[in-house]
Design an enzyme around this catalytic site. Structure first.
Site, short mmCIF file in Angstrom:
data_model
loop_
_atom_site.label_atom_id
_atom_site.label_comp_id
_atom_site.label_asym_id
_atom_site.label_seq_id
_atom_site.Cartn_x
_atom_site.Cartn_y
_atom_site.Cartn_z
N GLY A 50 15.32 -50.15 31.71
CA GLY A 50 14.40 -50.62 30.68
C GLY A 50 15.11 -50.95 29.38
N GLY A 76 13.73 -41.38 28.64
CA GLY A 76 13.32 -41.85 27.32
C GLY A 76 13.91 -43.20 26.96
N CYS A 134 5.93 -46.61 31.15
CA CYS A 134 6.88 -45.51 31.05
C CYS A 134 6.19 -44.31 30.42
CB CYS A 134 8.09 -45.90 30.20
SG CYS A 134 9.24 -44.53 29.97
N LYS A 169 4.82 -54.04 35.55
CA LYS A 169 4.89 -52.78 36.30
C LYS A 169 3.78 -51.86 35.84
CE LYS A 169 8.30 -49.34 37.83
NZ LYS A 169 9.74 -49.01 37.80
N ASN A 196 4.74 -47.28 38.72
CA ASN A 196 5.71 -46.43 38.03
C ASN A 196 5.48 -44.96 38.43
OD1 ASN A 196 7.58 -45.42 36.07
ND2 ASN A 196 7.17 -47.21 34.80
N GLY A 248 8.66 -43.80 46.08
CA GLY A 248 9.08 -42.91 47.16
C GLY A 248 9.60 -43.59 48.41
N GLY A 269 14.08 -46.61 44.67
CA GLY A 269 14.51 -45.97 43.43
C GLY A 269 15.21 -44.65 43.68
#
Lengths: 307, 260
Positions: A50, A76, A134, A169, A196, A248, A269
């Site tokens: 990001g 973060g 996020c 997203k 997300n 997942g 991911g």
């Protein structure tokens, strides 16, 4: 056998992937990190970490915690900022065959607009994934994703600032994801990434404090797969743009489940941390499945599990 | 950096909760430097999704060793591997220790399981002709590493907190005795040890000190940004820029740096 995927059929530039296996933002750095371990050029696409307007240092440590069949993260959005990305990283991507999509985030609609506008026309960047989901930054991000109106406003701002193919997203942390999906598609999203991380936490019972420095974080990994899979199914019934399934996915079977639920492509991911070969193994597994089942083009099975 | 399935050659309990595991890993053995680490997959299903970072403890021919404490589900799984089992390894990773050109006399400070990377450094440095003094600190004699497995070259000093073997106290209590005699120092241990080193920094004159940090990691190769620390030269990632840093370069601040 045809594994190609078009993620932005209505965009002038289009976003054609050679295959449906992408890597998810935040788990694959900028692509170079894994280039010494696997052949990243074989991926369908890379979605980078990001990116925000200014550099961000990220959250307090610890930033990750392992949980049953999953992990929490609260990085973060540590990143060097969009200008450093354009100056130092995009030129490397410009030499690559694999498309790179830049994930962007912001604390205000203006910030999203500005980041998107700076990315427009930069060599080596094939698309934008707008992170409105996020869970790990104080202001902004997830708030935009939980409100259909704000989500649409962000999407429209980015749409007007850049001609690049645009993915949005979505967050799973909403009551009705279909409403948000419809709003961002109306506002100009070419494709949707679903979804997300789920907001969660862990407590260290010896220290009697939250494990994560940020208190809460985003849950990812096999633990969330059934949740993400259902959300893909729900979103694919609500809108008519390509969906990228994420949550997942660790095996070719997982990926094919997402595709049959309505995803045109998938993002791998957390599975990469466990096994950096996972994404390419998934690609090979999809090819094997198609050969075994006599499937000539991948698009034949997209959404087949929908009644 | 290699991604390999390695055969377990041996895996034995050496000390309370502490195991020594030898793996067949020719590519890693021939390229690893002291202070580097590997990410080991610690299960064969999807229950635990993160690899565990472990320092390379020793190299012998085609084999590499890990000295590790079984403290959680992942390392306990590792402790149950037997000869002939396979372990999935990503490594070698990180920067490793660096001995500067002019350094002849080296002081190595091991606190507890911090001996893990320092034995490799001691052996490698001694074989290159450096004079090595290795201080091995543990809580008590039961936790002292077997003397016959310690580097045969160089000078080993045993230290226990309770005085049950060797000198009594903490490794850092003996800094002023050894530091004036050396050109460079290397430490691995708990964060409290590093903070104590900072406190007594003055008594070490200008001897450069490198420390190996242990923090939670996700990927091990600089992709996930889980292991960020603050240094005088900006944000650094322990897995890629470290795990070895100059003691003086780390921003020790008030908050803990090593959170695992």
């Amino acid at each position: 056998m045809d594994l190609r995927v078009q993620l932005a059929p209505k965009n002038r530039l289009g976003l054609t992937l050679g295959n449906p296996v992408m890597v998810a933002s935040g788990t694959f750095g900028y692509g170079m990190e894994y280039a010494g371990v696997i052949d990243v050029q074989r991926l369908g696409a890379i979605v980078c970490k990001g990116t925000t307007l200014k550099p961000r240092p990220g959250n307090a440590e610890p930033r990750v915690a392992e949980t049953a069949s999953g992990m929490l993260n609260a990085i973060g959005l540590e990143n060097p900022g969009v200008d450093a990305l354009i100056r130092d990283i995009a030129p490397v991507w410009a030499e690559w065959r694999v498309p790179v999509i830049v994930n962007i985030a912001g604390e205000s609609i203006d910030e999203y607009r500005e980041v998107a506008s700076r990315l427009d026309g930069v060599d080596g960047i094939s698309g934008i994934e707008v992170n409105i989901s996020c869970p790990n930054i104080e202001k902004g991000s997830v708030e935009f994703g939980t409100s259909p109106d704000l989500a649409a406003e962000v999407t429209e701002a980015v749409r007007n600032a850049s001609s690049l193919p645009l993915m949005v997203k979505l967050t799973p942390n909403v009551t009705d994801i279909g409403v948000v999906a419809k709003a961002v598609v109306r506002a100009g999203a070419d494709a949707l990434t679903v979804c997300n991380t789920l907001r969660g936490m862990a407590v260290d019972i010896v220290r009697r404090r939250p494990v994560l420095g940020n208190i809460c974080g985003g849950l990812s990994g096999p633990a969330i797969k059934p949740v993400a899979l259902y959300l893909v199914y729900a979103v694919s019934k609500a809108v008519d743009v390509p969906i990228v399934g994420c949550g997942g996915i660790s095996s070719a079977t997982d990926a094919i489940e997402f595709i049959m639920a309505g995803a045109s492509a998938v993002q791998v991911g957390t599975a990469t941390f466990l096994d950096p070969r996972a994404c390419l193994n998934i690609l090979v597994g999809i090819e094997d499945f198609m050969a075994r089942e006599n499937i000539l083009t991948l698009s034949e099975i997209v959404g087949q599990a929908r009644a | 950096m290699f991604l390999l399935k390695c055969q377990v050659l041996s895996n034995e309990q050496l000390l309370p909760r502490t195991y020594l595991m030898w793996l067949e890993a020719p590519q890693v053995a021939s390229s690893v430097r002291p202070g580097q680490f590997a990410m080991l997959r610690c299960h064969d299903d999807l229950v635990r999704v993160l690899r565990r970072p472990l320092s390379i403890h020793a190299v012998d021919g085609d084999r590499v060793a890990f000295l590790y404490r079984a403290i959680g589900a992942g390392t306990r799984w590792l402790a149950n591997r037997r000869r002939g089992d396979e372990i999935d390894m990503l490594g070698p990773l990180g920067n490793g220790f660096s001995i500067t050109g002019r350094s002849r006399r080296l002081l190595l400070l091991a606190g507890g399981i911090g001996l893990a990377p320092l034995k490799f450094l001691a052996e490698s440095a001694a074989s290159q002709g450096h004079q090595v003094v290795l201080l091995v600190g543990t809580r008590n004699t039961a936790e002292q590493y077997p003397i016959d497995l310690l580097p045969s070259h160089g000078h080993v000093v045993k230290i226990t907190e309770d005085g049950s073997a060797g000198k009594k106290g903490l490794v850092t209590d003996f800094i002023s005795e050894f530091a004036p005699e050396v050109d460079q120092a290397f430490a691995c241990g708990p964060e409290g040890m590093y903070r104590e080193l900072m406190r007594v920094r003055g008594s070490m004159q200008s001897v450069p000190v490198q420390v190996s940090l242990e923090v939670r990691m996700g990927c091990g190769i600089g992709a996930c940004l889980s292991c960020t620390i603050r240094t005088n030269s900006g944000l650094k990632h322990v897995c890629k820029d470290g795990p070895v840093f100059d003691l003086d370069d780390i921003d020790w601040g008030a908050a803990p740096v090593c959170r695992i």
